[in-house]
Write a protein that holds these residues in place. Structure first.
Motif, mmCIF file in Angstrom:
data_model
loop_
_atom_site.group_PDB
_atom_site.id
_atom_site.type_symbol
_atom_site.label_atom_id
_atom_site.label_comp_id
_atom_site.label_asym_id
_atom_site.label_seq_id
_atom_site.Cartn_x
_atom_site.Cartn_y
_atom_site.Cartn_z
ATOM 1 N N UNK A 1 39.278 32.213 43.047
ATOM 2 C CA UNK A 1 38.957 33.490 42.412
ATOM 3 C C UNK A 1 40.243 34.304 42.257
ATOM 4 N N UNK A 2 41.015 34.391 43.339
ATOM 5 C CA UNK A 2 42.264 35.166 43.320
ATOM 6 C C UNK A 2 43.196 34.638 42.233
ATOM 7 N N UNK A 3 43.310 33.329 42.170
ATOM 8 C CA UNK A 3 44.197 32.683 41.201
ATOM 9 C C UNK A 3 43.758 33.004 39.766
ATOM 10 N N UNK A 4 42.459 32.837 39.490
ATOM 11 C CA UNK A 4 41.962 33.077 38.130
ATOM 12 C C UNK A 4 42.062 34.555 37.759
ATOM 13 N N UNK A 5 41.891 35.428 38.744
ATOM 14 C CA UNK A 5 41.980 36.862 38.466
ATOM 15 C C UNK A 5 43.420 37.236 38.100
ATOM 16 N N UNK A 6 44.358 36.724 38.875
ATOM 17 C CA UNK A 6 45.777 37.013 38.622
ATOM 18 C C UNK A 6 46.208 36.458 37.266
ATOM 19 N N UNK A 7 45.865 35.208 36.992
ATOM 20 C CA UNK A 7 46.245 34.605 35.712
ATOM 21 C C UNK A 7 45.624 35.403 34.560
ATOM 22 N N UNK A 8 44.348 35.750 34.713
ATOM 23 C CA UNK A 8 43.646 36.517 33.683
ATOM 24 C C UNK A 8 44.296 37.866 33.445
ATOM 25 N N UNK A 9 44.716 38.507 34.528
ATOM 26 C CA UNK A 9 45.352 39.821 34.398
ATOM 27 C C UNK A 9 46.704 39.702 33.707
ATOM 28 N N UNK A 10 47.487 38.730 34.107
ATOM 29 C CA UNK A 10 48.817 38.570 33.517
ATOM 30 C C UNK A 10 48.719 38.165 32.045
ATOM 31 N N UNK A 11 47.726 37.338 31.726
ATOM 32 C CA UNK A 11 47.593 36.873 30.345
ATOM 33 C C UNK A 11 47.090 37.966 29.415
ATOM 34 N N UNK A 12 46.088 38.716 29.856
ATOM 35 C CA UNK A 12 45.466 39.697 28.962
ATOM 36 C C UNK A 12 46.103 41.074 29.099
ATOM 37 N N UNK A 13 46.687 41.349 30.255
ATOM 38 C CA UNK A 13 47.257 42.654 30.590
ATOM 39 C C UNK A 13 46.235 43.761 30.417
ATOM 40 N N UNK A 14 44.987 43.408 30.519
ATOM 41 C CA UNK A 14 43.921 44.391 30.333
ATOM 42 C C UNK A 14 42.783 44.035 31.285
ATOM 43 N N UNK A 15 42.460 44.972 32.178
ATOM 44 C CA UNK A 15 41.477 44.697 33.203
ATOM 45 C C UNK A 15 40.119 44.219 32.660
ATOM 46 N N UNK A 16 39.539 44.912 31.620
ATOM 47 C CA UNK A 16 38.224 44.432 31.154
ATOM 48 C C UNK A 16 38.273 43.088 30.421
#
Ligand SMILES: [Zn+2]
Length: 177
Positions: free
Chosen positions: A127-142
């Motif tokens: 979960x932590x890994x996917x959250x971090x990757x998702x945040x860095x890729x999209x740069x947008x929380x939602x």
């Protein structure tokens, strides 16, 4: 583009470890102050989630939330990302523990339970890994895929008159990405 991908990959692997540790620490710290789901919430959500999930959820209320900034917050801000302070968000979920700053309604609780199921399905590390990757890729929380899934299902919960199997939908979203 290659350099950017490499940067994201390295940043994600560097950050995933402290994020995982941070989540576990907050969960363990908050769990002793937390209580099980109140009966009325449990009843409202029992059409969407199994008793196995509803039984494990713990809730803690506080304003401001007694949650320190993660150790990586200043680094992320220095890199130019917009990063909300966890003590100021409406609610935040660490594994099975939902911490809320405001009076939580069923809709927001539904959103947080989506995260509980994501944690259960993936494990905290992934979960932590996917959250971090998702945040860095999209740069947008939602737009983080784990959040997008929670927001989409929350909207469906609010607008769809038919009940649905939330856990099956959450797992379907996780395998789609
Ligand atoms: Zn969320």
């Amino acid at each position: 583009l290659l350099l950017r991908n490499k940067f994201l990959e390295v940043s994600a692997s560097v950050l995933a470890f402290p994020v995982h540790a941070y989540i576990c620490r907050q969960r363990d710290r908050l769990e002793s102050h937390a209580t099980p789901l109140p009966d009325h919430d449990r009843k409202a959500l029992s059409e969407y989630f199994t008793p196995q999930v509803l039984d494990t959820v713990r809730i803690v209320h506080a304003d401001p939330l007694p949650i320190p900034n993660p150790p990586f917050a200043s680094l992320i801000r220095r890199l130019g990302f917009d990063f909300l302070s966890p003590s100021s968000v409406a609610a935040i979920t660490f594994d099975n523990v939902v911490a809320c700053r405001i009076r939580i309604d069923t809709s927001l609780l539904f959103h947080e339970l989506v995260h509980v199921v994501q944690y259960r399905t993936l494990g905290v590390r992934k979960f932590a890994q996917q959250y971090v990757v998702g945040f860095l890729e999209t740069q947008s929380y939602p737009e983080i895929p784990l959040e997008k899934s929670a927001f989409d299902l929350q909207l469906r919960f609010e607008t769809d008159t038919l009940r649905f199997d939330a856990e099956a939908e959450i797992r379907r979203h996780l395998t789609q990405k």
